[in-house]
Design an enzyme around this catalytic site. Structure first.
Site, PDB file in Angstrom:
ATOM      1  N   ASP A 103      -9.894   2.463  -3.337  1.00  0.00           N
ATOM      2  CA  ASP A 103      -8.858   2.371  -2.305  1.00  0.00           C
ATOM      3  C   ASP A 103      -7.972   3.610  -2.423  1.00  0.00           C
ATOM      4  OD1 ASP A 103      -6.957   1.427  -0.421  1.00  0.00           O
ATOM      5  OD2 ASP A 103      -7.339  -0.632  -0.977  1.00  0.00           O
ATOM      6  N   ARG A 117      -7.534   0.566  13.492  1.00  0.00           N
ATOM      7  CA  ARG A 117      -6.136   0.914  13.250  1.00  0.00           C
ATOM      8  C   ARG A 117      -6.083   2.037  12.236  1.00  0.00           C
ATOM      9  NH1 ARG A 117      -4.509  -0.504   8.186  1.00  0.00           N
ATOM     10  NH2 ARG A 117      -5.302  -2.403   7.207  1.00  0.00           N
ATOM     11  N   ASN A 171      -9.887   5.842   3.288  1.00  0.00           N
ATOM     12  CA  ASN A 171      -8.953   5.562   2.200  1.00  0.00           C
ATOM     13  C   ASN A 171      -8.852   6.761   1.281  1.00  0.00           C
ATOM     14  OD1 ASN A 171      -7.352   3.187   1.826  1.00  0.00           O
ATOM     15  ND2 ASN A 171      -9.199   1.944   1.859  1.00  0.00           N
ATOM     16  N   ASN A 197      -5.033   3.745   8.782  1.00  0.00           N
ATOM     17  CA  ASN A 197      -5.007   3.212   7.429  1.00  0.00           C
ATOM     18  C   ASN A 197      -4.307   4.217   6.503  1.00  0.00           C
ATOM     19  OD1 ASN A 197      -5.629   0.989   5.732  1.00  0.00           O
ATOM     20  ND2 ASN A 197      -7.340   2.133   4.837  1.00  0.00           N
ATOM     21  N   GLU A 253       0.838  -1.197   0.000  1.00  0.00           N
ATOM     22  CA  GLU A 253       0.000   0.000   0.000  1.00  0.00           C
ATOM     23  C   GLU A 253       0.877   1.252   0.000  1.00  0.00           C
ATOM     24  OE1 GLU A 253      -2.600   1.768   0.030  1.00  0.00           O
ATOM     25  OE2 GLU A 253      -4.409   0.619   0.486  1.00  0.00           O
TER      26      GLU A 253
END
Length: 317
Positions: A219, A123, A171, A125, A18
């Site tokens: 995303d 968490r 995201n 991201n 990512e």
């Protein structure tokens, strides 16, 4: 609308790659493998763009994003904490969690998010730096609990503010060339929204729908110098670009279904680098977890480092 095809790059696959970002100071691409806890660095090579692995920082997972700092170090988002990697040569070594549960220098915590103690596993991201050097970082629910996550802003002086609540998987952050529009995805909505963004205050308006994805989830994303928005579509095996009005512009066929993010890289910012994942059954797909690249004929916007000079001065580093 045109269609391009990306080619696979040399670095070996990760589990959940990512957050690619080009670091012009070193001429390298940075990206993370969230599940592995790795920050990778590589240079672009060859006339057909490829990546030559150079170094890896191994930390305690999950490590969801890495971003350059104006001080010369890096910013890393890990679990519920944003850390600064203080050394500009940190990528020449590997740092791991010590037996006592603390991290060896040069890691230093910048802020710990005040996550609710309600039993929901959250968490950090995706995270990006706005054109003025302010960090935006979102959280997600590991179990997909609706409306349990948020989007935060970290100012250069270390002040933390909440920008949005009621998010599920934060995201896809990116800004228009003038910095006045923020593109943002809460992935399970299958939509990217556009927000009016105030660069002076780091605040945003109510969003408006920009692009819809019935066959996948948006995303990570990036914006080119012409204002086109390039969006990784998780589950569809593609990156899709839209012009500033939201009209389809380009489709990049990647291959593996779990396309996670993209960024423009190289000295001229003319190479689109794409990350993918190998989660669950998708791990059996050819190329899953690998990085891919193509040359789409446009250039990206230069990234802005997190403006951490005041933080560095305050703690004497």
């Amino acid at each position: 609308m045109r269609t391009l095809r990306a080619h696979v790059c040399a670095p070996p696959p990760g589990r959940l790659c990512e957050g690619p970002v080009w670091d012009p100071r070193t001429g390298e691409l940075l990206w993370v493998d969230i599940r592995g806890g790795h920050i990778h660095r590589a240079t672009l090579t060859g006339s057909t763009p490829d990546l030559a692995p150079w170094a890896t920082i191994s930390l305690d997972p999950p490590v969801s994003a890495v971003l350059p700092c104006a001080s010369g170090g890096l910013l890393a988002t890990m679990g519920d904490t944003i850390f600064r990697v203080d050394s500009p040569v940190a990528a020449e070594r590997s740092f791991e969690k010590s037996p006592g549960g603390t991290f060896a220098q040069p890691l230093s915590p910048v802020v710990i998010l005040p996550l609710p103690d309600d039993g929901v596993r959250r968490r950090l991201n995706d995270a990006k730096v706005d054109p003025r050097g302010t960090l935006l970082a979102g959280t997600m629910s590991e179990d997909g609990v609706p409306d349990s996550a948020a989007l935060y802003r970290l100012d250069p002086d270390g002040t933390l503010a909440t920008l949005r609540t009621g998010v599920t998987i934060s995201n896809g952050l990116g800004w228009s060339p003038d910095g006045h529009t923020l593109y943002y995805a809460d992935s399970p909505t299958h939509r990217v929204d556009a927000f009016d963004y105030d660069l002076d205050t780091g605040t945003l308006s109510e969003g408006r729908p920009f692009a819809h994805f019935p066959d996948g989830e948006p995303d990570g994303l990036t914006v080119d110098a012409e204002g086109n928005v390039w969006i990784a579509v998780w589950g569809a095996g593609q990156v899709r670009a839209f012009d500033p009005s939201g009209n389809p512009h380009t489709t990049v066929e990647v291959g593996p279904s779990q396309v996670s993010s993209c960024a423009f890289a190289g000295p001229d910012l003319d190479v689109l680098v794409i990350t993918t994942a190998a989660e669950g059954g998708a791990a059996r797909e050819p190329g899953a977890g690998r990085l891919f690249a193509c040359v789409p004929g446009v250039i990206g916007l230069p990234s802005t480092p997190f403006a951490d000079e005041r933080l560095v001065s305050a703690d004497g580093r």
